[in-house]
Design a protein around this motif. Structure first.
Motif, PDB file in Angstrom:
ATOM      1  N   MET A   1       0.792  -1.225   0.000  1.00 19.35           N
ATOM      2  CA  MET A   1       0.000   0.000   0.000  1.00 19.35           C
ATOM      3  C   MET A   1       0.831   1.286   0.000  1.00 19.35           C
ATOM      4  O   MET A   1       0.273   2.366   0.044  1.00 19.35           O
ATOM      5  N   LEU A   2       2.135   1.210  -0.048  1.00 20.25           N
ATOM      6  CA  LEU A   2       2.980   2.402  -0.114  1.00 20.25           C
ATOM      7  C   LEU A   2       3.848   2.415  -1.363  1.00 20.25           C
ATOM      8  O   LEU A   2       4.778   3.205  -1.450  1.00 20.25           O
ATOM      9  N   ASN A   3       3.566   1.545  -2.302  1.00 17.73           N
ATOM     10  CA  ASN A   3       4.454   1.371  -3.443  1.00 17.73           C
ATOM     11  C   ASN A   3       4.561   2.605  -4.330  1.00 17.73           C
ATOM     12  O   ASN A   3       5.557   2.785  -5.006  1.00 17.73           O
ATOM     13  N   GLY A   4       3.593   3.481  -4.350  1.00 14.63           N
ATOM     14  CA  GLY A   4       3.653   4.664  -5.206  1.00 14.63           C
ATOM     15  C   GLY A   4       4.379   5.842  -4.594  1.00 14.63           C
ATOM     16  O   GLY A   4       4.838   6.739  -5.303  1.00 14.63           O
ATOM     17  N   PHE A   5       4.517   5.855  -3.267  1.00 14.81           N
ATOM     18  CA  PHE A   5       5.125   7.008  -2.605  1.00 14.81           C
ATOM     19  C   PHE A   5       6.613   7.141  -2.916  1.00 14.81           C
ATOM     20  O   PHE A   5       7.155   8.242  -2.865  1.00 14.81           O
ATOM     21  N   GLY A   6       7.276   6.050  -3.237  1.00 10.34           N
ATOM     22  CA  GLY A   6       8.681   6.138  -3.633  1.00 10.34           C
ATOM     23  C   GLY A   6       8.840   6.921  -4.919  1.00 10.34           C
ATOM     24  O   GLY A   6       9.760   7.734  -5.060  1.00 10.34           O
ATOM     25  N   PHE A   7       7.934   6.699  -5.859  1.00 12.24           N
ATOM     26  CA  PHE A   7       7.986   7.445  -7.116  1.00 12.24           C
ATOM     27  C   PHE A   7       7.642   8.913  -6.901  1.00 12.24           C
ATOM     28  O   PHE A   7       8.218   9.786  -7.540  1.00 12.24           O
ATOM     29  N   VAL A   8       6.708   9.173  -6.004  1.00 12.04           N
ATOM     30  CA  VAL A   8       6.365  10.562  -5.699  1.00 12.04           C
ATOM     31  C   VAL A   8       7.579  11.272  -5.104  1.00 12.04           C
ATOM     32  O   VAL A   8       7.929  12.379  -5.511  1.00 12.04           O
ATOM     33  N   TYR A   9       8.259  10.626  -4.173  1.00  6.98           N
ATOM     34  CA  TYR A   9       9.450  11.210  -3.566  1.00  6.98           C
ATOM     35  C   TYR A   9      10.549  11.427  -4.608  1.00  6.98           C
ATOM     36  O   TYR A   9      11.152  12.502  -4.668  1.00  6.98           O
ATOM     37  N   ALA A  10      10.817  10.402  -5.420  1.00  7.21           N
ATOM     38  CA  ALA A  10      11.875  10.521  -6.436  1.00  7.21           C
ATOM     39  C   ALA A  10      11.528  11.600  -7.456  1.00  7.21           C
ATOM     40  O   ALA A  10      12.412  12.316  -7.930  1.00  7.21           O
ATOM     41  N   GLY A  11      10.243  11.717  -7.792  1.00  9.85           N
ATOM     42  CA  GLY A  11       9.836  12.752  -8.734  1.00  9.85           C
ATOM     43  C   GLY A  11      10.046  14.147  -8.192  1.00  9.85           C
ATOM     44  O   GLY A  11      10.536  15.034  -8.901  1.00  9.85           O
ATOM     45  N   PHE A  12       9.702  14.361  -6.920  1.00 10.86           N
ATOM     46  CA  PHE A  12       9.929  15.676  -6.319  1.00 10.86           C
ATOM     47  C   PHE A  12      11.424  15.940  -6.140  1.00 10.86           C
ATOM     48  O   PHE A  12      11.886  17.060  -6.331  1.00 10.86           O
ATOM     49  N   LYS A  13      12.167  14.926  -5.779  1.00  8.29           N
ATOM     50  CA  LYS A  13      13.603  15.086  -5.536  1.00  8.29           C
ATOM     51  C   LYS A  13      14.359  15.423  -6.824  1.00  8.29           C
ATOM     52  O   LYS A  13      15.289  16.230  -6.804  1.00  8.29           O
ATOM     53  N   ASN A  14      13.950  14.816  -7.937  1.00  7.47           N
ATOM     54  CA  ASN A  14      14.632  15.025  -9.213  1.00  7.47           C
ATOM     55  C   ASN A  14      13.880  15.964 -10.142  1.00  7.47           C
ATOM     56  O   ASN A  14      14.233  16.075 -11.319  1.00  7.47           O
ATOM     57  N   ASN A  15      12.834  16.595  -9.638  1.00  6.90           N
ATOM     58  CA  ASN A  15      12.041  17.554 -10.410  1.00  6.90           C
ATOM     59  C   ASN A  15      11.507  16.931 -11.704  1.00  6.90           C
ATOM     60  O   ASN A  15      11.642  17.484 -12.785  1.00  6.90           O
ATOM     61  N   ASN A  16      10.893  15.754 -11.552  1.00 10.16           N
ATOM     62  CA  ASN A  16      10.338  15.035 -12.688  1.00 10.16           C
ATOM     63  C   ASN A  16       8.872  14.737 -12.390  1.00 10.16           C
ATOM     64  O   ASN A  16       8.544  13.830 -11.613  1.00 10.16           O
ATOM     65  N   TRP A  17       7.963  15.483 -13.004  1.00 12.68           N
ATOM     66  CA  TRP A  17       6.536  15.350 -12.721  1.00 12.68           C
ATOM     67  C   TRP A  17       5.959  14.046 -13.256  1.00 12.68           C
ATOM     68  O   TRP A  17       4.942  13.577 -12.762  1.00 12.68           O
ATOM     69  N   LYS A  18       6.594  13.454 -14.240  1.00 11.37           N
ATOM     70  CA  LYS A  18       6.104  12.166 -14.759  1.00 11.37           C
ATOM     71  C   LYS A  18       6.199  11.082 -13.690  1.00 11.37           C
ATOM     72  O   LYS A  18       5.316  10.239 -13.582  1.00 11.37           O
TER      73      LYS A  18
ATOM     74  N   VAL B   1       6.094  11.637 -10.453  1.00 11.83           N
ATOM     75  CA  VAL B   1       5.090  11.950  -9.431  1.00 11.83           C
ATOM     76  C   VAL B   1       3.729  11.406  -9.863  1.00 11.83           C
ATOM     77  O   VAL B   1       3.020  10.758  -9.081  1.00 11.83           O
ATOM     78  N   ILE B   2       3.368  11.650 -11.109  1.00 14.28           N
ATOM     79  CA  ILE B   2       2.086  11.158 -11.629  1.00 14.28           C
ATOM     80  C   ILE B   2       2.063   9.637 -11.632  1.00 14.28           C
ATOM     81  O   ILE B   2       1.052   9.015 -11.280  1.00 14.28           O
ATOM     82  N   GLU B   3       3.176   9.023 -11.989  1.00 10.46           N
ATOM     83  CA  GLU B   3       3.262   7.562 -11.981  1.00 10.46           C
ATOM     84  C   GLU B   3       3.050   7.014 -10.570  1.00 10.46           C
ATOM     85  O   GLU B   3       2.332   6.028 -10.375  1.00 10.46           O
ATOM     86  N   GLY B   4       3.639   7.658  -9.573  1.00 10.12           N
ATOM     87  CA  GLY B   4       3.448   7.228  -8.188  1.00 10.12           C
ATOM     88  C   GLY B   4       2.010   7.370  -7.733  1.00 10.12           C
ATOM     89  O   GLY B   4       1.479   6.500  -7.030  1.00 10.12           O
ATOM     90  N   VAL B   5       1.346   8.440  -8.140  1.00 11.24           N
ATOM     91  CA  VAL B   5      -0.063   8.629  -7.779  1.00 11.24           C
ATOM     92  C   VAL B   5      -0.920   7.554  -8.438  1.00 11.24           C
ATOM     93  O   VAL B   5      -1.843   7.011  -7.818  1.00 11.24           O
ATOM     94  N   ILE B   6      -0.603   7.205  -9.669  1.00 11.75           N
ATOM     95  CA  ILE B   6      -1.352   6.153 -10.370  1.00 11.75           C
ATOM     96  C   ILE B   6      -1.201   4.811  -9.658  1.00 11.75           C
ATOM     97  O   ILE B   6      -2.161   4.046  -9.553  1.00 11.75           O
ATOM     98  N   TYR B   7      -0.005   4.531  -9.120  1.00 14.11           N
ATOM     99  CA  TYR B   7       0.192   3.282  -8.393  1.00 14.11           C
ATOM    100  C   TYR B   7      -0.609   3.251  -7.094  1.00 14.11           C
ATOM    101  O   TYR B   7      -0.918   2.179  -6.585  1.00 14.11           O
ATOM    102  N   GLU B   8      -0.939   4.403  -6.542  1.00 11.13           N
ATOM    103  CA  GLU B   8      -1.666   4.464  -5.266  1.00 11.13           C
ATOM    104  C   GLU B   8      -3.185   4.499  -5.430  1.00 11.13           C
ATOM    105  O   GLU B   8      -3.907   4.208  -4.481  1.00 11.13           O
ATOM    106  N   ILE B   9      -3.690   4.850  -6.586  1.00  8.82           N
ATOM    107  CA  ILE B   9      -5.136   5.013  -6.782  1.00  8.82           C
ATOM    108  C   ILE B   9      -5.926   3.741  -6.449  1.00  8.82           C
ATOM    109  O   ILE B   9      -6.942   3.821  -5.752  1.00  8.82           O
ATOM    110  N   PRO B  10      -5.534   2.544  -6.897  1.00 10.30           N
ATOM    111  CA  PRO B  10      -6.324   1.352  -6.544  1.00 10.30           C
ATOM    112  C   PRO B  10      -6.391   1.091  -5.040  1.00 10.30           C
ATOM    113  O   PRO B  10      -7.412   0.615  -4.546  1.00 10.30           O
ATOM    114  N   TRP B  11      -5.327   1.422  -4.317  1.00  9.44           N
ATOM    115  CA  TRP B  11      -5.366   1.227  -2.868  1.00  9.44           C
ATOM    116  C   TRP B  11      -6.380   2.171  -2.228  1.00  9.44           C
ATOM    117  O   TRP B  11      -7.090   1.795  -1.296  1.00  9.44           O
TER     118      TRP B  11
END
Length: 138
Positions: A20-37, A39-49
């Motif tokens: 249930m936390l698998n998308g938050f890593g992508f959100v963190y990496a996206g904010f850290k590296n300034n890559n919005w794609k 961040v969106i990918e991490g949010v998509i991984y969290e939507i079913p949960w």
């Protein structure tokens, strides 16, 4: 760059393996590296949960859980792939870094762009604690 430094910069990969936390890593990496794609990918991984919480007492729960588990497997594979790409970037920082150009910009004050990263990290922590609270209540 040493292996310890790479591990220190890539700790977010562990979140992909946590239920249930698998998308938050992508959100963190996206904010850290300034890559919005990412961040969106991490949010998509969290939507079913999130939908599985809303539809907990319905027949759709099994569908959402299965879909979330498939996305979790995809996020694990994708996070390892992304970590390998980022390790290459960390090894070749001189190659990928942006070199400042000599311009007469002494009248322009330097702007601090860390505010968006700080907001993203705070929002991520709020969501994590909210999910834990919901799980504890249910």
């Amino acid at each position: 760059m040493s292996i310890a430094e790479k591990i220190k910069r890539s700790w977010w990969i562990l979140l992909s393996f946590i239920f249930m936390l698998n998308g938050f890593g992508f959100v963190y990496a996206g904010f850290k590296n300034n890559n919005w794609k990412w961040v969106i990918e991490g949010v998509i991984y969290e939507i079913p949960w999130l939908f599985s919480f809303f539809y907990a007492n319905t027949d759709l729960l099994n569908i959402y859980i299965r879909f979330a588990l498939v996305l979790m497997l995809i996020s694990i594979i994708r996070s390892i792939w992304l970590a390998i790409k980022l390790a290459d970037v960390y090894d070749n920082e001189e190659k990928y870094s942006v070199r400042p150009t000599v311009i007469n910009n002494h009248n322009n004050p330097k702007r601090n762009d860390n505010s968006l990263t700080n907001v993203g990290c705070c929002l991520c922590l709020i969501v994590i604690f909210t999910v834990f609270a919901l799980v504890a209540i249910l």
